[in-house]
Design an enzyme around this catalytic site. Structure first.
Site, short mmCIF file in Angstrom:
data_model
loop_
_atom_site.label_atom_id
_atom_site.label_comp_id
_atom_site.label_asym_id
_atom_site.label_seq_id
_atom_site.Cartn_x
_atom_site.Cartn_y
_atom_site.Cartn_z
N ASP A 1 44.01 20.44 41.60
CA ASP A 1 44.32 21.02 40.42
C ASP A 1 46.05 21.15 40.23
O ASP A 1 46.33 21.49 39.31
CB ASP A 1 43.70 22.22 40.07
CG ASP A 1 43.87 22.68 38.72
OD1 ASP A 1 43.96 21.92 37.74
OD2 ASP A 1 44.10 24.06 38.72
N GLU B 1 54.74 18.56 38.98
CA GLU B 1 53.77 18.36 37.96
C GLU B 1 54.63 18.85 36.62
O GLU B 1 55.43 19.66 36.62
CB GLU B 1 52.45 19.35 38.27
CG GLU B 1 52.69 20.77 38.33
CD GLU B 1 51.49 21.57 38.56
OE1 GLU B 1 51.38 22.42 37.98
OE2 GLU B 1 50.66 21.29 39.46
N HIS C 1 46.07 21.17 36.38
CA HIS C 1 46.38 22.69 36.72
C HIS C 1 46.09 23.45 35.53
O HIS C 1 46.80 24.13 34.76
CB HIS C 1 48.12 22.70 36.72
CG HIS C 1 48.23 23.99 37.26
ND1 HIS C 1 49.66 24.12 37.90
CD2 HIS C 1 47.89 25.20 37.51
CE1 HIS C 1 49.81 25.33 38.71
NE2 HIS C 1 48.53 25.80 38.20
N ILE D 1 43.10 24.56 44.89
CA ILE D 1 43.30 25.49 43.46
C ILE D 1 44.37 26.64 43.58
O ILE D 1 44.12 27.58 42.87
CB ILE D 1 41.64 26.02 43.13
CG1 ILE D 1 41.13 26.66 44.32
CG2 ILE D 1 41.19 25.01 42.67
CD1 ILE D 1 39.88 27.52 43.89
N LEU E 1 41.42 33.86 52.30
CA LEU E 1 40.30 34.68 51.69
C LEU E 1 40.69 35.88 51.05
O LEU E 1 40.19 37.05 51.42
CB LEU E 1 39.28 35.09 52.81
CG LEU E 1 37.76 35.27 52.14
CD1 LEU E 1 37.07 34.03 52.00
CD2 LEU E 1 36.83 36.06 53.49
N GLY E 2 41.53 35.73 50.14
CA GLY E 2 42.18 36.72 49.23
C GLY E 2 40.88 36.86 48.12
O GLY E 2 39.92 36.36 47.94
N ARG E 3 41.52 37.38 46.78
CA ARG E 3 40.83 37.37 45.68
C ARG E 3 39.89 36.09 45.36
O ARG E 3 38.61 36.24 45.20
CB ARG E 3 41.60 37.95 44.49
CG ARG E 3 42.05 39.21 44.53
CD ARG E 3 42.64 39.67 43.32
NE ARG E 3 43.41 41.08 43.49
CZ ARG E 3 44.69 41.15 43.86
NH1 ARG E 3 45.41 40.25 44.08
NH2 ARG E 3 45.40 42.45 43.81
N ILE E 4 40.66 35.06 45.11
CA ILE E 4 40.23 33.68 44.71
C ILE E 4 39.32 33.25 45.95
O ILE E 4 38.02 32.67 45.38
CB ILE E 4 41.34 32.86 44.16
CG1 ILE E 4 41.92 33.27 43.04
CG2 ILE E 4 40.62 31.31 43.93
CD1 ILE E 4 43.07 32.76 42.42
N ARG F 1 48.55 26.40 45.18
CA ARG F 1 49.88 25.85 44.86
C ARG F 1 50.03 24.52 45.76
O ARG F 1 49.45 24.43 46.97
CB ARG F 1 50.74 26.97 45.32
CG ARG F 1 50.94 28.06 44.47
CD ARG F 1 51.86 27.32 43.25
NE ARG F 1 52.58 28.51 42.36
CZ ARG F 1 51.63 29.03 41.20
NH1 ARG F 1 50.75 28.22 40.73
NH2 ARG F 1 52.28 29.90 40.46
#
Length: 315
Positions: free
Chosen positions: A258, A263, A281, A232, A153-156, A234
């Site tokens: 994503d 990749e 991605h 979304i 639960l960081g920024r994203i 790594r």
């Protein structure tokens, strides 16, 4: 005064290329046919590396640039930069957080909606004549009011959570410690327990040695045959072999991804599955955000060479 020499590891959009070349003497690593010889030739002049999150800067590249002072990453992830080498040599590292947060969160929620409601296959149902020939599209699963887990639960992750609240979802999260800003969300320290209480599990962790394959067989089994995994962050945060097995055997209901190991040459087994949504991605891939990311790369470089505080330092 001579412009600082920088090593550009990968291409940027044209709107970033022009100002970068105007401000610096740019050596385009990605254009070199013999990259080892190229590094040997230009490395001693290089004072900065401009790279992308997935490309990073390996120790061999850093060692080839003995006068390197800073690595500026275009992207929020910096796990592909050899931070140990940078620490040893006193090299600064920056990334581009915040400016991409909302676009990444938007795509994560869009992927959840798209996969849960079967929008890709529903479009094919219309396009190939199945609607007219076979009737109504098979029923799918709702999103609103269901249980969501956010791993990191960081920024994203927090931006995802705010969007999910609009769907009246029951939200829990996992991480090293509870977050004081996570009002109304349940903290569950164990990722397996988080998966067990989730219908949708979002992976929004920064990648590190500690988080590598944190989503493994036990987490996937706990998420279960009706659960959905959305990544979304790594690819390294997920045990991809375990994920493929779970999708193939349907012990995991579905996934929306994503990012992938290796990749853009993803494992061809993904292409045979009908229970996974594949994206290239591009979570931060809006014109507005990519322009802001490029500007922040240049702002960090300019601040360094002017002796000012770095806008977004990692090291």
């Amino acid at each position: 005064m001579e412009k600082p020499h920088i090593l550009q590891v990968g291409p940027y959009p044209e709107w970033d290329e022009a100002p970068l070349q105007s401000a610096f003497t740019v050596h385009r690593y990605f254009d070199a046919a013999d990259k080892s010889a190229f590094l040997s030739s230009v490395g001693p002049q290089v004072r900065a590396i401009a790279t992308r999150g997935e490309l990073g800067a390996a120790r061999s590249m850093i060692d080839a640039c003995p006068n390197l002072e800073i690595v500026s990453v275009y992207g929020v992830g910096y796990d592909a930069v050899d931070l140990a080498a940078c620490r040893e040599k006193g090299i600064r590292v920056t990334n581009t957080p915040d400016v991409l947060t909302n676009d990444v969160a938007d795509l994560g929620v869009a992927m959840m909606l798209c996969q849960s409601r079967g929008m890709i296959s529903a479009e094919r149902w219309v396009q190939d004549g199945s609607w007219a020939a076979k009737g109504l599209f098979p029923l799918k699963r709702r999103v609103w009011g269901r249980r969501a887990g956010i791993l990191g639960l960081g920024r994203i992750g927090f931006a995802v959570a705010k969007r999910l609240q609009a769907f009246d979802m029951d939200i829990a999260y996992s991480g090293p410690a509870a977050k004081p800003y996570a009002e109304g969300m349940e903290f569950i320290s164990d990722p397996v327990a988080l998966a067990a209480r989730s219908d949708f599990l979002f992976v929004t962790l920064a990648a590190s040695a500690a988080t590598r394959h944190i989503v493994g067989r036990d987490v996937l089994a706990a998420l279960g045959d009706e659960g959905m995994l959305i990544n979304i962050a790594r690819a390294s945060n997920i045990d991809e072999e375990a994920l493929l097995e779970a999708l193939e055997t349907r012990t995991l209901g579905s996934a929306a991804l994503d990012v992938f190991e290796g990749e853009p040459k993803l494992n061809p087994r993904f292409l045979k599955l009908d229970n996974v949504l594949l994206q290239p991605h591009h979570a931060s891939g809006t014109i507005e955000t990519r322009k802001a990311m490029g500007k922040l790369v240049r702002d960090n470089l300019a601040a360094h060479f002017a002796g000012r505080d770095l806008p977004t330092p990692v090291l």
